[in-house]
Write an enzyme that holds these catalytic residues in place. Sequence first.
Site, PDB file in Angstrom:
ATOM      1  CG  LEU A 161     -44.092   9.743 -38.080  1.00 25.01           C
ATOM      2  CD1 LEU A 161     -44.151   9.847 -39.600  1.00 25.01           C
ATOM      3  CD2 LEU A 161     -44.655  11.131 -37.254  1.00 25.01           C
ATOM      4  N   GLY A 162     -41.271   6.489 -37.812  1.00 29.75           N
ATOM      5  CA  GLY A 162     -40.052   6.155 -37.182  1.00 29.75           C
ATOM      6  C   GLY A 162     -39.290   6.645 -38.201  1.00 29.75           C
ATOM      7  NE  ARG A 163     -34.353   3.811 -37.551  1.00 30.61           N
ATOM      8  CZ  ARG A 163     -34.124   2.915 -36.679  1.00 30.61           C
ATOM      9  NH1 ARG A 163     -33.423   3.288 -35.531  1.00 30.61           N
ATOM     10  NH2 ARG A 163     -34.606   1.663 -36.769  1.00 30.61           N
ATOM     11  CB  ILE A 164     -38.062   4.380 -42.986  1.00 31.93           C
ATOM     12  CG1 ILE A 164     -37.015   3.670 -42.768  1.00 31.93           C
ATOM     13  CG2 ILE A 164     -38.752   4.387 -44.352  1.00 31.93           C
ATOM     14  CD1 ILE A 164     -36.980   2.315 -43.058  1.00 31.93           C
ATOM     15  NE  ARG A 184     -44.654   0.127 -30.149  1.00 31.75           N
ATOM     16  CZ  ARG A 184     -43.463  -0.407 -30.167  1.00 31.75           C
ATOM     17  NH1 ARG A 184     -43.579  -1.629 -29.519  1.00 31.75           N
ATOM     18  NH2 ARG A 184     -42.715   0.298 -30.566  1.00 31.75           N
ATOM     19  NE  ARG A 241     -38.585  -7.485 -42.538  1.00 38.43           N
ATOM     20  CZ  ARG A 241     -38.022  -6.607 -43.262  1.00 38.43           C
ATOM     21  NH1 ARG A 241     -38.252  -5.833 -44.229  1.00 38.43           N
ATOM     22  NH2 ARG A 241     -36.384  -6.408 -42.705  1.00 38.43           N
ATOM     23  CG  ASP A 265     -40.393  -3.305 -51.713  1.00 40.15           C
ATOM     24  OD1 ASP A 265     -40.220  -3.850 -52.660  1.00 40.15           O
ATOM     25  OD2 ASP A 265     -39.787  -3.354 -50.867  1.00 40.15           O
ATOM     26  CD  GLU A 270     -40.821 -10.833 -48.852  1.00 35.22           C
ATOM     27  OE1 GLU A 270     -39.575 -10.614 -48.748  1.00 35.22           O
ATOM     28  OE2 GLU A 270     -41.641  -9.485 -48.609  1.00 35.22           O
ATOM     29  CG  HIS A 288     -38.296  -7.180 -49.370  1.00 35.60           C
ATOM     30  ND1 HIS A 288     -38.294  -8.170 -48.405  1.00 35.60           N
ATOM     31  CD2 HIS A 288     -37.544  -6.233 -48.725  1.00 35.60           C
ATOM     32  CE1 HIS A 288     -38.005  -7.657 -46.987  1.00 35.60           C
ATOM     33  NE2 HIS A 288     -37.658  -6.494 -47.328  1.00 35.60           N
TER      34      HIS A 288
HETATM   35  P1  NDP Z   1     -37.998   2.732 -36.569  1.00 36.53           P
HETATM   36  O1  NDP Z   1     -37.806   1.811 -35.341  1.00 36.53           O
HETATM   37  O2  NDP Z   1     -37.139   3.908 -36.549  1.00 36.53           O
HETATM   38  O3  NDP Z   1     -39.534   3.052 -36.549  1.00 36.53           O
HETATM   39  C1  NDP Z   1     -40.567   2.116 -36.657  1.00 36.53           C
HETATM   40  C2  NDP Z   1     -41.782   2.721 -36.093  1.00 36.53           C
HETATM   41  O4  NDP Z   1     -43.023   1.736 -36.053  1.00 36.53           O
HETATM   42  C3  NDP Z   1     -42.072   3.641 -34.869  1.00 36.53           C
HETATM   43  O5  NDP Z   1     -42.419   5.021 -35.223  1.00 36.53           O
HETATM   44  C4  NDP Z   1     -42.733   3.092 -33.831  1.00 36.53           C
HETATM   45  O6  NDP Z   1     -43.644   3.695 -33.176  1.00 36.53           O
HETATM   46  C5  NDP Z   1     -43.700   2.093 -34.728  1.00 36.53           C
HETATM   47  N1  NDP Z   1     -44.094   0.788 -34.047  1.00 36.53           N
HETATM   48  C6  NDP Z   1     -43.219  -0.167 -33.748  1.00 36.53           C
HETATM   49  N2  NDP Z   1     -43.883  -1.139 -33.333  1.00 36.53           N
HETATM   50  C7  NDP Z   1     -45.317  -1.102 -33.386  1.00 36.53           C
HETATM   51  C8  NDP Z   1     -46.412  -1.429 -33.207  1.00 36.53           C
HETATM   52  N3  NDP Z   1     -46.718  -2.743 -32.511  1.00 36.53           N
HETATM   53  N4  NDP Z   1     -47.606  -1.020 -33.486  1.00 36.53           N
HETATM   54  C9  NDP Z   1     -47.786   0.375 -34.269  1.00 36.53           C
HETATM   55  N5  NDP Z   1     -46.554   0.873 -34.625  1.00 36.53           N
HETATM   56  C10 NDP Z   1     -45.433   0.364 -34.217  1.00 36.53           C
HETATM   57  O7  NDP Z   1     -37.666   1.715 -37.663  1.00 36.53           O
HETATM   58  P2  NDP Z   1     -37.275   2.031 -39.340  1.00 36.53           P
HETATM   59  O8  NDP Z   1     -38.055   3.440 -39.738  1.00 36.53           O
HETATM   60  O9  NDP Z   1     -35.821   2.441 -39.390  1.00 36.53           O
HETATM   61  O10 NDP Z   1     -37.671   1.052 -40.099  1.00 36.53           O
HETATM   62  C11 NDP Z   1     -38.957   0.300 -40.013  1.00 36.53           C
HETATM   63  C12 NDP Z   1     -39.090  -0.946 -40.687  1.00 36.53           C
HETATM   64  O11 NDP Z   1     -39.095  -0.918 -42.046  1.00 36.53           O
HETATM   65  C13 NDP Z   1     -37.790  -2.023 -40.350  1.00 36.53           C
HETATM   66  O12 NDP Z   1     -38.109  -2.572 -39.152  1.00 36.53           O
HETATM   67  C14 NDP Z   1     -38.171  -3.181 -41.525  1.00 36.53           C
HETATM   68  O13 NDP Z   1     -38.870  -3.877 -41.205  1.00 36.53           O
HETATM   69  C15 NDP Z   1     -38.797  -2.162 -42.678  1.00 36.53           C
HETATM   70  N6  NDP Z   1     -37.744  -2.003 -43.804  1.00 36.53           N
HETATM   71  C16 NDP Z   1     -38.402  -2.549 -44.996  1.00 36.53           C
HETATM   72  C17 NDP Z   1     -37.412  -2.371 -46.129  1.00 36.53           C
HETATM   73  C18 NDP Z   1     -37.907  -2.902 -47.299  1.00 36.53           C
HETATM   74  O14 NDP Z   1     -36.855  -3.147 -48.109  1.00 36.53           O
HETATM   75  N7  NDP Z   1     -39.159  -2.861 -47.845  1.00 36.53           N
HETATM   76  C19 NDP Z   1     -36.449  -1.760 -46.061  1.00 36.53           C
HETATM   77  C20 NDP Z   1     -35.894  -1.042 -44.590  1.00 36.53           C
HETATM   78  C21 NDP Z   1     -37.005  -1.375 -43.812  1.00 36.53           C
HETATM   79  P3  NDP Z   1     -43.935   3.374 -31.732  1.00 36.53           P
HETATM   80  O15 NDP Z   1     -42.749   3.114 -30.850  1.00 36.53           O
HETATM   81  O16 NDP Z   1     -44.513   4.935 -31.227  1.00 36.53           O
HETATM   82  O17 NDP Z   1     -44.827   2.316 -31.724  1.00 36.53           O
END
Ligand code: NDP
Length: 325
Positions: A161-164, A184, A241, A265, A270, A288
């Site tokens: 639950l990050g930015r996206i 986490r 990913r 996606d 890929e 993708h």
């Molecule tokens: P953020 O860093 O804002 O969010 C990532 C989230 O993942 C956080 O909430 C984090 O929470 C959680 N996270 C990180 N590591 C782990 C882990 N080991 N286990 C469980 N949860 C985890 O990133 P964005 O939202 O900006 O982007 C997320 C990803 O989306 C990018 O890194 C990219 O890989 C993918 N993406 C794919 C695209 C596509 O074309 N399909 C386009 C853009 C992005 P916490 O820290 O609490 O674990």
Amino acid sequence: MSEPSASPPAARPAVLVVSKLPAFYLEPLQQHFTVYERLHETDPAAFARVAPGIRAITGGGESKVAAALMDQLPALTMISIMGVGYDGVDVAAAMARGVPVTHTPDVLNDEVADLAIGLMLSLARRIPQADRYVRANAWAEKGPMPLARKMSGARLGIVGLGRIGKAVAVRAQAFGMSIAYTGRHQQEQLAFDYHPTPKALAAAVDFLVVITPGGAATRHLIDREVLAALGARGFLINVARGSVVDEEALVEALQQGVIAGAGLDVFENEPQVPAALRALDNVVLTPHMASATHETRQAMADLALNNLRAHFAGERLLSPVPECR
Ligand code: NDP
């Protein structure tokens, strides 16, 4: 007396491009920098001659930037990725050399979240299958399609639950969905239910959207057990990913009805998508493309370029990756 000579124009810093870039990024890049487009792959001898002068690397989110490449670039001072994911970059190796890495967060949140919702609706309402049904004239020949599933009001689980992920949640709320998540850390300020593991989350929802970063820490986070917990009425959506989902286990789960369907996606290898996955009717597959609109790719290109320009102007980087802040 001769006129005072104008000072020579400052040399434009040399930048190595490591992936295919769109013209709307490449052209402005060429206005500000001396650009070597994938020279390390296309002409290693020529690359060896210019490598000592290369001061930056840029490329898309799929770029691979290994320590071995950095080793060949003694003047490297920065890596600018046009994408939010940077799992192909050896950030530890860059940091060990004092080389900051930048990416393009936030400007693509809407687009990726829109595609996640699009995949959810496509799965529940079988929109791609319905399109194929009409095109094949099956409607006229066989009558209406079998009934689909309702998405509004269903239970959504977000892995990451990050930015996206938060942008997905905002949209899902408009569909009256309940929202739970895993990660986490628990985000105490949010009213959504937190589950400490993907397995616990999967057992509690109808739709599981995966949107964590890639890389070693999240490899196969969604495994056989998580899929079993999601269950025969559960849908998996992966816009993160390919590495985050155990693709072999997923294909088996889809074939055997362990889960109801998947919207994907991203894939482990890929642009190769396993034939077994392509043969299934309970999947919706996209190449993708979650951030691939004119508007968003332009915004990503602008941010990637502006990071490079800020760096060479001696200004603060606009969006360094967390490890480099
Ligand atoms: P953020 O860093 O804002 O969010 C990532 C989230 O993942 C956080 O909430 C984090 O929470 C959680 N996270 C990180 N590591 C782990 C882990 N080991 N286990 C469980 N949860 C985890 O990133 P964005 O939202 O900006 O982007 C997320 C990803 O989306 C990018 O890194 C990219 O890989 C993918 N993406 C794919 C695209 C596509 O074309 N399909 C386009 C853009 C992005 P916490 O820290 O609490 O674990």
